[in-house]
Write a protein that holds these residues in place. Structure first.
Motif, short mmCIF file in Angstrom:
data_model
loop_
_atom_site.label_atom_id
_atom_site.label_comp_id
_atom_site.label_asym_id
_atom_site.label_seq_id
_atom_site.Cartn_x
_atom_site.Cartn_y
_atom_site.Cartn_z
N ALA A 173 0.85 -1.20 0.00
CA ALA A 173 0.00 0.00 0.00
C ALA A 173 0.89 1.25 0.00
CB ALA A 173 -0.91 -0.01 1.22
N PRO A 174 0.42 2.35 -0.61
CA PRO A 174 1.26 3.56 -0.72
C PRO A 174 1.88 4.01 0.60
CG PRO A 174 -0.66 3.79 -2.12
CD PRO A 174 -0.85 2.51 -1.36
N TRP A 175 1.08 4.03 1.68
CA TRP A 175 1.65 4.49 2.95
C TRP A 175 2.75 3.56 3.43
CZ3 TRP A 175 1.81 1.59 7.37
CH2 TRP A 175 0.98 0.46 7.42
N LEU A 176 2.55 2.24 3.19
CA LEU A 176 3.54 1.26 3.62
C LEU A 176 4.78 1.32 2.74
CD1 LEU A 176 4.30 -0.96 5.55
CD2 LEU A 176 3.05 -2.59 4.09
N LEU A 177 4.58 1.58 1.46
CA LEU A 177 5.72 1.73 0.55
C LEU A 177 6.60 2.90 1.01
CD1 LEU A 177 7.08 1.02 -2.26
CD2 LEU A 177 5.70 2.88 -3.18
N ALA A 178 5.97 4.05 1.25
CA ALA A 178 6.72 5.23 1.69
C ALA A 178 7.41 4.98 3.02
CB ALA A 178 5.80 6.44 1.77
N LEU A 179 6.69 4.35 3.96
CA LEU A 179 7.28 4.06 5.27
C LEU A 179 8.46 3.11 5.14
CD1 LEU A 179 7.22 4.23 8.37
CD2 LEU A 179 5.56 2.33 8.35
N SER A 180 8.31 2.09 4.31
CA SER A 180 9.38 1.10 4.14
C SER A 180 10.64 1.75 3.57
CB SER A 180 8.91 -0.04 3.23
OG SER A 180 7.79 -0.70 3.78
N LEU A 181 10.46 2.60 2.56
CA LEU A 181 11.62 3.25 1.95
C LEU A 181 12.26 4.24 2.91
CD1 LEU A 181 10.23 3.87 -1.66
CD2 LEU A 181 11.88 2.13 -0.92
N GLN A 182 11.42 4.93 3.68
CA GLN A 182 11.97 5.88 4.65
C GLN A 182 12.78 5.16 5.73
OE1 GLN A 182 10.16 6.80 7.97
NE2 GLN A 182 11.89 8.11 8.47
N LEU A 183 12.25 4.04 6.23
CA LEU A 183 12.98 3.27 7.24
C LEU A 183 14.24 2.65 6.66
CD1 LEU A 183 10.01 1.48 9.07
CD2 LEU A 183 11.39 3.42 9.88
N LEU A 184 14.18 2.28 5.38
CA LEU A 184 15.35 1.72 4.72
C LEU A 184 16.49 2.75 4.66
CD1 LEU A 184 16.57 -0.68 3.13
CD2 LEU A 184 15.54 0.32 1.06
N LEU A 185 16.16 3.97 4.27
CA LEU A 185 17.17 5.03 4.22
C LEU A 185 17.68 5.37 5.62
CD1 LEU A 185 15.58 7.40 1.55
CD2 LEU A 185 17.69 6.08 1.31
N LEU A 186 16.78 5.34 6.59
CA LEU A 186 17.19 5.60 7.97
C LEU A 186 18.16 4.53 8.46
CD1 LEU A 186 16.98 7.13 10.65
CD2 LEU A 186 14.92 5.77 11.17
N ALA A 187 17.86 3.26 8.13
CA ALA A 187 18.74 2.17 8.55
C ALA A 187 20.11 2.29 7.88
CB ALA A 187 18.10 0.83 8.19
N ALA A 188 20.13 2.66 6.60
CA ALA A 188 21.41 2.81 5.89
C ALA A 188 22.25 3.92 6.53
CB ALA A 188 21.15 3.11 4.42
N TRP A 189 21.61 5.05 6.80
CA TRP A 189 22.35 6.15 7.42
C TRP A 189 22.84 5.75 8.80
CZ3 TRP A 189 22.02 8.92 11.88
CH2 TRP A 189 22.82 10.07 11.95
#
Length: 414
Positions: A381-397
């Motif tokens: 779902a769009p909200w989950l897609l955005a959340l997943s990508l945001q958490l992914l970038l946060l984890a990388a940083w």
């Protein structure tokens, strides 16, 4: 600063005749190659110049938001490439050869007039407007070429070879763009793609040869800052994409949440670039400077494309699965941005001193790119897609930050 234009210097307090002052203000030639002002800072005029590119990029991103398809994405990539090449030429000329005088200001404002006209046609570049856009772009390249030629005429013979090669590439590009004007839309886009790829490839060779044995420094703090400011420009499209999506949709709690989560992905872009790349000069010799410059094309393009994807995410916020177009565009933007960070790190001046820490960061962001594409393929779902990508970038940083702490250094340390 010393007088370098061959004219008579003026002693402090000495009166200047009106005619001499006007000639010096409007007719003083640009700086030669090698006359780099390492102490200069980014001027108000450069910031104003970049604002016009905000509009150009915005028009191209708006067109992509309306047509999130393979063709729409390809059109956006080609048009963005044209915009980036124009920005690069204008920026490097000002950085290496411009002065704080009436001549430079007049030439910059003339460019801005052409760029503003181009913006009116950029949103429909894949249609009939593309013919006019081609003509305007050729005129802009001609103006930029004339500026570079004005430097070539003043350079000593020993420094004219690279400048001459650069001018030949620019002239060939003008001819190619002019030839594309009467073609069909598909053929014209194909020619433009050839121009963008050819220009990047040929100029990379020319500039790499020029920097193989650097005679003088060209990288300054202001140059590095201008490239960082370009990223800020395209990050603005992420904000615009969220605002446009919210403004044209019923603003339910789910819609607003999706928009804010999407905006947080933009924050992740900024955080990654700001701490890993921004304000860190590249090495100037061999291919490092060239790679650093060229990598900023797909990097900034990906961020701008994410802004266009935001509109689709918000429009379909209530769907159980994100439509394929916005899903792949959003996740692909994160993947490309991550891979470009991986590619740019070895070009940085301090890479040799921090090779181990940088290698860890490269592995982390390579994994981020692959995971991002998997998320796009899954189409949550769009909200989950955005959340997943945001958490992914946060984890990388976060992983990069921990690695830097273990190395005894801070991320933004130069």
């Amino acid at each position: 600063m010393p007088d370098t234009d061959g004219g008579r210097g003026t002693a402090p307090g000495e009166a200047i005749r009106l005619g001499d002052g006007l000639r010096r203000w409007f007719l003083r030639p640009p700086r030669r190659h090698g006359e780099v002002d390492t102490e200069r800072t980014v001027s108000f005029l450069e910031l104003f110049y970049d604002l016009v590119y905000v509009v150009l990029v915005g028009q191209a991103a708006h067109a992509l938001a309306e047509d999130v398809s393979w063709r729409g994405t390809a059109t956006f990539a080609v048009v963005f490439g044209l915009i980036w090449i124009a920005w690069l030429n204008g920026t490097l000329f000002y950085e290496l050869h411009g002065r704080e005088d009436g001549r430079t200001r007049s030439m910059i404002f003339l460019q801005m007039l052409l760029l503003s006209l181009m913006a009116a046609y950029a949103a429909h570049a894949d249609g009939e407007d593309g013919r006019t856009l081609a003509v305007l772009y050729a005129l802009l390249l001609a103006l930029l070429s004339w500026q570079w030629y004005s430097v070539y005429r003043r350079d000593p013979p020993g420094r004219r070879r690279t400048a001459g090669q650069y001018l030949l590439v620019m002239l060939a590009g003008i001819a190619l763009v002019v030839a594309s004007a009467p073609l069909s839309a598909d053929a014209r886009l194909g020619v433009w793609a050839l121009f963008v790829l050819g220009w990047c490839a040929v100029e990379s060779g020319v500039l790499a040869s020029w920097r193989r044995e650097a005679e003088y420094d060209v990288v300054t703090d202001s140059m590095v800052e201008r490239f960082g400011l370009l990223l800020i420009i395209v990050l603005g499209e992420v904000v615009v994409g969220v605002v446009d999506g919210l403004a044209n949709t019923d603003r339910s709690a789910l819609v607003i949440t999706t928009g804010l989560l999407g905006l947080a992905v933009g924050f992740g872009f900024w955080w990654s670039y700001a701490d890993l790349v921004a304000r860190k000069p590249p090495r100037e010799v061999r291919a490092s400077l060239v790679a650093w410059i060229i990598v900023h094309l797909p990097l900034t393009m990906a961020v701008a494309a994410a802004g266009a994807a935001m509109v689709g995410l918000i429009e379909h916020a209530g769907d159980s699965r994100t439509p394929a177009g916005p899903s792949w565009l959003m996740s692909g933007s994160v993947a490309v941005m991550s891979l470009m960070i991986v590619a740019v790190l070895p070009t940085l001046e301090d890479y040799g001193r921090r090779a181990s820490a940088y290698a860890t960061v490269q592995v982390v962001f390579t994994g981020t790119a692959a995971t991002s594409l998997l998320i796009g393929w899954a189409r949550p779902a769009p909200w989950l897609l955005a959340l997943s990508l945001q958490l992914l970038l946060l984890a990388a940083w976060s992983l990069a930050f921990v690695r830097w702490l273990r190395d005894g250094r801070l991320l933004n340390e130069v």
